[in-house]
Scaffold this motif. Structure first.
Motif, PDB file in Angstrom:
ATOM      1  N   TYR A 136       0.818  -1.216   0.000  1.00  0.00           N
ATOM      2  CA  TYR A 136       0.000   0.000   0.000  1.00  0.00           C
ATOM      3  C   TYR A 136       0.849   1.262   0.000  1.00  0.00           C
ATOM      4  CZ  TYR A 136      -3.692  -3.281   1.239  1.00  0.00           C
ATOM      5  OH  TYR A 136      -4.578  -4.342   1.236  1.00  0.00           O
ATOM      6  N   SER A 137       2.151   1.096   0.011  1.00  0.00           N
ATOM      7  CA  SER A 137       3.088   2.218   0.022  1.00  0.00           C
ATOM      8  C   SER A 137       3.566   2.497  -1.401  1.00  0.00           C
ATOM      9  CB  SER A 137       4.289   1.882   0.910  1.00  0.00           C
ATOM     10  OG  SER A 137       3.862   1.534   2.206  1.00  0.00           O
ATOM     11  N   PRO A 138       4.262   3.618  -1.598  1.00  0.00           N
ATOM     12  CA  PRO A 138       4.860   3.851  -2.920  1.00  0.00           C
ATOM     13  C   PRO A 138       5.752   2.674  -3.299  1.00  0.00           C
ATOM     14  CG  PRO A 138       4.974   5.845  -1.603  1.00  0.00           C
ATOM     15  CD  PRO A 138       4.488   4.766  -0.685  1.00  0.00           C
ATOM     16  N   ALA A 139       5.782   2.360  -4.572  1.00  0.00           N
ATOM     17  CA  ALA A 139       6.549   1.207  -5.044  1.00  0.00           C
ATOM     18  C   ALA A 139       8.015   1.307  -4.632  1.00  0.00           C
ATOM     19  CB  ALA A 139       6.440   1.100  -6.556  1.00  0.00           C
ATOM     20  N   ALA A 140       8.596   0.144  -4.301  1.00  0.00           N
ATOM     21  CA  ALA A 140      10.026   0.054  -4.006  1.00  0.00           C
ATOM     22  C   ALA A 140      10.690  -0.552  -5.235  1.00  0.00           C
ATOM     23  CB  ALA A 140      10.264  -0.804  -2.769  1.00  0.00           C
ATOM     24  N   ILE A 141      11.141   0.294  -6.114  1.00  0.00           N
ATOM     25  CA  ILE A 141      11.657  -0.154  -7.412  1.00  0.00           C
ATOM     26  C   ILE A 141      13.175  -0.313  -7.339  1.00  0.00           C
ATOM     27  CG2 ILE A 141      11.894   0.447  -9.851  1.00  0.00           C
ATOM     28  CD1 ILE A 141       9.188   1.878  -9.619  1.00  0.00           C
ATOM     29  N   VAL A 142      13.620  -1.529  -7.604  1.00  0.00           N
ATOM     30  CA  VAL A 142      15.048  -1.839  -7.516  1.00  0.00           C
ATOM     31  C   VAL A 142      15.475  -2.623  -8.755  1.00  0.00           C
ATOM     32  CG1 VAL A 142      14.916  -1.951  -4.983  1.00  0.00           C
ATOM     33  CG2 VAL A 142      14.747  -4.057  -6.317  1.00  0.00           C
ATOM     34  N   PRO A 143      16.778  -2.641  -9.047  1.00  0.00           N
ATOM     35  CA  PRO A 143      17.257  -3.485 -10.150  1.00  0.00           C
ATOM     36  C   PRO A 143      16.963  -4.949  -9.886  1.00  0.00           C
ATOM     37  CG  PRO A 143      18.932  -1.892  -9.493  1.00  0.00           C
ATOM     38  CD  PRO A 143      17.856  -1.827  -8.453  1.00  0.00           C
ATOM     39  N   VAL A 144      16.714  -5.695 -10.939  1.00  0.00           N
ATOM     40  CA  VAL A 144      16.433  -7.126 -10.803  1.00  0.00           C
ATOM     41  C   VAL A 144      17.565  -7.820 -10.059  1.00  0.00           C
ATOM     42  CG1 VAL A 144      16.011  -9.280 -12.041  1.00  0.00           C
ATOM     43  CG2 VAL A 144      15.065  -7.143 -12.923  1.00  0.00           C
ATOM     44  N   GLU A 145      18.795  -7.433 -10.374  1.00  0.00           N
ATOM     45  CA  GLU A 145      19.951  -8.053  -9.732  1.00  0.00           C
ATOM     46  C   GLU A 145      19.921  -7.853  -8.213  1.00  0.00           C
ATOM     47  OE1 GLU A 145      21.295  -6.574 -13.852  1.00  0.00           O
ATOM     48  OE2 GLU A 145      19.951  -5.916 -12.249  1.00  0.00           O
ATOM     49  N   THR A 146      19.489  -6.674  -7.782  1.00  0.00           N
ATOM     50  CA  THR A 146      19.406  -6.391  -6.350  1.00  0.00           C
ATOM     51  C   THR A 146      18.303  -7.204  -5.701  1.00  0.00           C
ATOM     52  OG1 THR A 146      20.194  -4.137  -6.738  1.00  0.00           O
ATOM     53  CG2 THR A 146      19.119  -4.554  -4.632  1.00  0.00           C
ATOM     54  N   ALA A 147      17.177  -7.328  -6.387  1.00  0.00           N
ATOM     55  CA  ALA A 147      16.070  -8.135  -5.860  1.00  0.00           C
ATOM     56  C   ALA A 147      16.509  -9.580  -5.652  1.00  0.00           C
ATOM     57  CB  ALA A 147      14.876  -8.078  -6.805  1.00  0.00           C
ATOM     58  N   ILE A 148      17.257 -10.122  -6.596  1.00  0.00           N
ATOM     59  CA  ILE A 148      17.751 -11.488  -6.474  1.00  0.00           C
ATOM     60  C   ILE A 148      18.699 -11.620  -5.289  1.00  0.00           C
ATOM     61  CG2 ILE A 148      19.214 -13.251  -7.574  1.00  0.00           C
ATOM     62  CD1 ILE A 148      17.989 -12.385 -10.272  1.00  0.00           C
ATOM     63  N   ALA A 149      19.602 -10.659  -5.151  1.00  0.00           N
ATOM     64  CA  ALA A 149      20.554 -10.703  -4.034  1.00  0.00           C
ATOM     65  C   ALA A 149      19.829 -10.625  -2.695  1.00  0.00           C
ATOM     66  CB  ALA A 149      21.563  -9.565  -4.164  1.00  0.00           C
TER      67      ALA A 149
END
Length: 246
Positions: A136-149
């Motif tokens: 429900y918060s503003p999106a937390a947009i990160v690089p795919v590589e960071t999401a995987i890590a």
């Protein structure tokens, strides 16, 4: 209880829903065991009723169960973790922020746990704000590589990329698949996958070199009258998969 998935050495494992133990057994047979059968936590009023029922599913299909949230509902995150601790399933669906809790409560590394991340409309970037509060918060947009890590840090096994809308986010999905291959991470494409686009979606992941792919095919193969997954469709998906992987 068998923890090591039957599909452990397969490159592709189907993930489909069952609405009864009989349906689950029929699916398991139709897929020749190359499947985990989804059972949604959201369908149960409390933990104990879910545990009692899911134990019967697990017994019927060699523990090839996948504990689901229910349409990615973040409010089911805690319940999924609690059920996972009690049931020790082969597969667990989680929102991004629930992965570490599930892994800790499981107490072992063999169960596959995915973490839900969503498309953003931008190649190379995903939204990880999929938890009960963060969604429900503003999106937390990160690089795919960071999401995987981050998922690896939390004990996750795979990215659940949802909602894909079939091939709506094809360019983004191609990049996600590339990153999963490069970082030795599993990939679970989910949302809008059907018998018509399945091969195209799988070719993207396979051609990228992803080590293990667990595609979720849900509503497209469910009989609207009975609510059961059609086993003929499962057989067709298996045949397509076998053709793709050789």
């Amino acid at each position: 209880m068998k923890l090591m998935p039957n599909y452990y050495h397969d490159r592709v494992c189907l993930n489909v829903l069952a609405n009864s133990i009989d349906n689950a057994k029929a699916i398991y047979e139709a897929a020749q065991t190359h499947v985990v059968v989804g059972i949604l936590s959201k369908n149960y009023k409390d933990n104990q009723s879910a545990i009692d029922d899911m134990k019967q599913y697990a017994k019927a299909i060699d523990n090839a169960i996948s504990i689901g949230l229910g349409a990615g509902d973040p409010n089911q995150s805690t319940m999924v973790s609690q059920l996972s601790a009690a049931l020790q399933p082969q597969h667990v669906n989680q929102v991004f922020t629930g992965v570490a809790t599930s892994r800790a409560l499981l107490g072992q590394q063999q169960t596959v746990i995915n973490g839900l991340v969503s498309p953003t409309g931008q190649v190379g970037l995903v939204n990880i704000a999929t938890g009960p509060l963060s969604c429900y918060s503003p999106a937390a947009i990160v690089p795919v590589e960071t999401a995987i890590a981050l998922l690896k840090d939390m004990g996750g096994s795979s990215i659940k990329y949802f909602p894909m809308g079939g091939l709506k986010h094809q360019d983004e999905f191609e990049y996600v698949a590339k990153c999963c291959a490069e970082h030795n991470f599993y990939l679970e494409p989910t949302g809008g996958i059907d018998l018509n686009n399945y091969e195209a979606i799988m070719k993207i992941a396979l051609n990228a070199g992803v080590k293990k792919i667990i595609p979720h095919i849900y509503s497209a193969i469910i009989d609207k009258t009975t609510g059961a997954t059609r086993t003929d469709d499962v057989k067709q998906l298996l045949a397509m998969t076998q053709k793709l992987v050789g």
